[in-house]
Design an enzyme around this catalytic site. Structure first.
Site, PDB file in Angstrom:
ATOM      1  N   LYS A   1       0.803  -1.188   0.133  1.00 14.22           N
ATOM      2  CA  LYS A   1      -0.082  -0.127  -0.009  1.00 14.22           C
ATOM      3  C   LYS A   1       0.956   1.439   0.089  1.00 14.22           C
ATOM      4  O   LYS A   1       0.627   2.404  -0.744  1.00 14.22           O
ATOM      5  CB  LYS A   1      -0.883  -0.014   1.150  1.00 14.22           C
TER       6      LYS A   1
ATOM      7  N   GLU B   1      10.358  -4.874   4.652  1.00 13.35           N
ATOM      8  CA  GLU B   1      10.468  -6.295   4.210  1.00 13.35           C
ATOM      9  C   GLU B   1      10.388  -6.260   2.570  1.00 13.35           C
ATOM     10  O   GLU B   1      11.087  -6.690   1.965  1.00 13.35           O
ATOM     11  CB  GLU B   1       9.400  -7.075   4.895  1.00 13.35           C
TER      12      GLU B   1
ATOM     13  N   GLY C   1      -4.957  -1.676   4.841  1.00 13.58           N
ATOM     14  CA  GLY C   1      -4.296  -3.138   4.499  1.00 13.58           C
ATOM     15  C   GLY C   1      -4.779  -4.161   4.493  1.00 13.58           C
ATOM     16  O   GLY C   1      -5.150  -5.136   3.648  1.00 13.58           O
ATOM     17  N   ARG C   2      -5.398  -4.514   5.913  1.00 10.99           N
ATOM     18  CA  ARG C   2      -6.013  -5.688   6.142  1.00 10.99           C
ATOM     19  C   ARG C   2      -7.485  -6.087   5.575  1.00 10.99           C
ATOM     20  O   ARG C   2      -7.965  -6.930   5.959  1.00 10.99           O
ATOM     21  CB  ARG C   2      -6.058  -5.923   7.710  1.00 10.99           C
TER      22      ARG C   2
ATOM     23  N   GLU D   1      -5.296  -6.744  14.713  1.00 13.65           N
ATOM     24  CA  GLU D   1      -4.713  -5.340  14.241  1.00 13.65           C
ATOM     25  C   GLU D   1      -5.936  -4.256  14.298  1.00 13.65           C
ATOM     26  O   GLU D   1      -5.772  -3.075  14.423  1.00 13.65           O
ATOM     27  CB  GLU D   1      -3.997  -5.345  12.984  1.00 13.65           C
TER      28      GLU D   1
ATOM     29  N   HIS E   1      -5.965 -33.334  17.209  1.00 15.22           N
ATOM     30  CA  HIS E   1      -5.101 -34.090  17.910  1.00 15.22           C
ATOM     31  C   HIS E   1      -3.822 -33.461  18.374  1.00 15.22           C
ATOM     32  O   HIS E   1      -2.889 -34.252  18.726  1.00 15.22           O
ATOM     33  CB  HIS E   1      -4.400 -35.199  16.809  1.00 15.22           C
TER      34      HIS E   1
ATOM     35  N   LYS F   1       9.105  -0.600  14.764  1.00 11.34           N
ATOM     36  CA  LYS F   1       9.650  -0.637  13.419  1.00 11.34           C
ATOM     37  C   LYS F   1      10.469   0.649  13.493  1.00 11.34           C
ATOM     38  O   LYS F   1      11.716   0.810  12.786  1.00 11.34           O
ATOM     39  CB  LYS F   1       8.618   0.092  12.194  1.00 11.34           C
TER      40      LYS F   1
HETATM   41  O1  LIG Z   1       0.965  -3.082   2.367  1.00 11.68           O
HETATM   42  P1  LIG Z   1       2.059  -2.213   2.681  1.00 11.68           P
HETATM   43  O2  LIG Z   1       2.094  -0.811   3.032  1.00 11.68           O
HETATM   44  O3  LIG Z   1       3.699  -2.674   2.511  1.00 11.68           O
HETATM   45  O4  LIG Z   1       2.013  -2.549   4.448  1.00 11.68           O
HETATM   46  C1  LIG Z   1       1.995  -3.738   4.988  1.00 11.68           C
HETATM   47  C2  LIG Z   1       1.537  -3.851   6.389  1.00 11.68           C
HETATM   48  O5  LIG Z   1       2.615  -3.461   7.205  1.00 11.68           O
HETATM   49  C3  LIG Z   1       2.110  -2.483   8.328  1.00 11.68           C
HETATM   50  O6  LIG Z   1       3.121  -2.716   9.274  1.00 11.68           O
HETATM   51  C4  LIG Z   1       0.788  -2.669   9.102  1.00 11.68           C
HETATM   52  O7  LIG Z   1       0.704  -3.233  10.199  1.00 11.68           O
HETATM   53  C5  LIG Z   1      -0.180  -3.240   8.060  1.00 11.68           C
HETATM   54  O8  LIG Z   1      -1.204  -3.275   8.284  1.00 11.68           O
HETATM   55  C6  LIG Z   1       0.205  -3.667   6.747  1.00 11.68           C
HETATM   56  O9  LIG Z   1      -0.840  -4.287   5.841  1.00 11.68           O
END
Ligand SMILES: O=P(O)(O)OC[C@H]1O[C@H](O)[C@H](O)[C@@H](O)[C@@H]1O
Length: 545
Positions: free
Chosen positions: A211, A217, A273-274, A359, A390, A510
């Protein structure tokens, strides 16, 4: 708007009524609830959109449900729902609208954001995705050496990974087996290395999904992917245009990275994002299952949106599920909820739900900025059945924690094999029964069990569950299921007076990591953390090859 938080939740009459109700029936056994009312299952079930929600194995009576619905009224739930669907800026801490529902609105719908109808934009992106997917799936899209694409690697994390992975696994039955799909999320280099170990760069397409297009990452993995591609294709950077596409809200950063913005699929800041797997973030899903199935998925989402928006609370699937969660979290002190899909294709569904639920509502500050005086989101977890039976079901049956369970079951397998499905369904039905009814001391003794073993073999029962039973898993059903949990989470957030759409809690770690990176890379930079953090940094420096 009419949605400002009401009076303090725990001071409302509805809350007090629920407290009284808990005193009255909180200890009553499900055995007794069922014994007293032959029509209980019917009374506490809703059938809608091809889903049966049987919530009769919950520790409730009609009075409880009435009081829970009254709590929803007190919280102005109806107005909150309208505010979300109408594009009001209900994500107040980020001053944003919350419009994942617009992503699946039909072409003729009108959803206004800042004076503009966003639906035509949504459909324009869907059309662009469709065209691109058709090209890749038909083999018309060629890589740098003229070969068609056979491998798709989605690079993303959080909402840009969990939804696509879950949907790919869930809808594998409907996916093209000509294409190989891989998902890289972790900044641990192993993730990228293993995902690409057997892939030919000439036939590989990377979908960089982010986004913000700033996530550590994803940007690190995307840079590694570019190096890997160029190393494999002779170093000509013109290859990037044929092997990389981006999904983002941030065109500038995409350009800075070197991806042609023609190869970019956009979405908007009003998609969390979620809540983004049905936006362009679903590009890898569409590549896998094809545009037609992707549109079926969206149609399923939309049907649940419509149900949520228009159905009276008494028959409203997400509302009922959310209120039951509030009942257990706030009155029974339940800390966790297990989601247990009896379908191997849904193996990543619990992991997906963890971001969606925790979240969104893992917060302790109300919209008004006050510390809550009650618990908020429970911990969601789970594994597909029957595997979990199990391992951890022991604790659900006989442990000291009350763990409400959501069982999700399909009558028809997509892979019918002998008697497998009867065995699978017998198990899910049996688990709900065992949890609710348990097994009394008398019943254990009547089986001739040795006296010293009797206490170990007793099942208290009275452990609540929902069972959702569905015909079969289709793209449309998956959309309905996801939207049901999205709205369930929304209702929980309204009751708890939270902003369910921000995620400030992920920031601190972060920021600190950014500070620690150079400290790890320098042998002697001075350290001013606490002694434990300093020690860990020094140890890493020593051990690092
Ligand atoms: O899609 P991006 O901007 O890379 O974000 C990826 C993810 O990282 C963040 O740390 C948020 O906690 C998430 O809500 C998000 O989906």
């Amino acid at each position: 708007m009419t949605t400002s938080p009401a009076t303090k939740l725990t001071s409302t009459a509805a809350w007090k009524d629920l407290t009284t109700q808990f005193e009255l029936i909180g200890k009553k056994h499900l055995r007794d609830f069922f014994a007293e009312d032959a029509s209980r299952a019917e009374k506490f079930s809703v059938e809608a959109l091809g889903l049966l929600l049987d919530y009769s194995k919950n520790r409730i009576d009609s009075e409880t449900m009435e009081r829970l619905f009254a709590l929803a009224e007190t919280a102005n739930l109806k107005q909150h729902i309208e505010a979300m669907f109408n594009g009001e800026k209900i994500n107040t801490t980020e001053d944003r609208a919350v419009l994942h529902t617009a992503l699946r609105a039909p072409q003729d719908a009108v959803v206004m954001v800042d004076g503009e109808n966003v639906v035509p934009d949504v459909h324009a992106v869907l059309d662009k995705m469709t065209e691109f997917c058709n090209q890749v799936r038909s083999g018309a899209w060629k890589g740098q050496t003229g070969k068609s694409i056979r491998n798709v690697v989605n690079i993303g994390i959080g909402g840009s990974d969990l939804g696509p992975v879950m949907a790919y696994e869930a809808l594998k039955h409907y996916s093209s087996r000509e294409l190989t799909f891989r998902y890289v999320s972790n900044v641990d280099g192993t993730d990228f290395a293993e995902a690409t170990i057997d892939l030919d760069p000439a036939e590989t397409l990377f979908v960089v999904s982010s986004k913000t297009f700033t996530t550590l990452e994803t940007m690190t993995n995307a840079r590694t992917a570019r190096q890997w591609l160029l190393a494999g294709l002779g170093g000509d950077s013109s290859a990037v245009a044929k092997h990389f596409v981006a999904v983002s809200t941030n065109a500038e950063k995409v350009k800075d990275f070197g991806i042609d913005t023609n190869n970019m699929f956009i979405f908007w800041d009003w998609v969390g994002g979620r809540y983004s797997m049905d936006s362009a973030i679903g590009l890898s899903t569409m590549l896998a299952i094809g545009p037609g199935h992707f549109r079926d998925l969206l149609a399923g989402f939309h049907e649940m949106d419509h149900h949520f928006r228009t159905t009276p609370f008494e028959q409203n699937l997400p509302v009922i599920m959310a209120l039951l969660t509030v009942w257990y979290v706030n009155f029974f002190d339940a800390k966790t909820i297990a989601v247990l899909p009896y379908d191997q294709y849904l193996k990543r569904f619990p992991a997906y739900l963890q971001q969606l639920t925790m979240e969104s509502n893992g917060k302790s500050t109300t919209l008004a900025g006050d510390r809550v005086s009650y618990d908020t989101s429970p911990i969601y977890w789970g594994e597909p059945g029957t595997n979990g039976q199990h391992s951890f079901y022991q604790l659900i049956h006989q442990g000291t924690h009350l763990i409400p369970c959501d069982f999700i079951a399909f009558a028809n397998s997509l892979n019918p094999l002998g008697e497998h499905q009867d065995y699978l369904l017998a198990n899910v039905i049996a688990q709900g029964e065992a949890l609710a009814m348990g097994k009394t001391k008398e019943e254990v003794e009547a089986e001739g069990t040795n006296a010293d073993l009797v206490p170990h073999r007793v099942f208290e029962g009275n452990r609540p569950s929902n069972t959702i039973m569905i015909d079969r898993l289709t793209p449309s059903i998956l959309g309905k299921l996801i939207a049901m949990y999205e709205h369930n989470v929304f209702v929980q957030g309204v009751i708890w007076q939270l902003d369910s759409f921000d995620q400030w809690g992920v920031e601190l770690g972060k920021v600190l990591a950014q500070k620690i990176i150079p400290e790890l890379q320098s042998a002697d930079a001075e350290l001013a953390h606490d002694s434990s953090t300093n020690q860990l940094i020094k140890t890493y420096r020593k051990l690092k090859a």
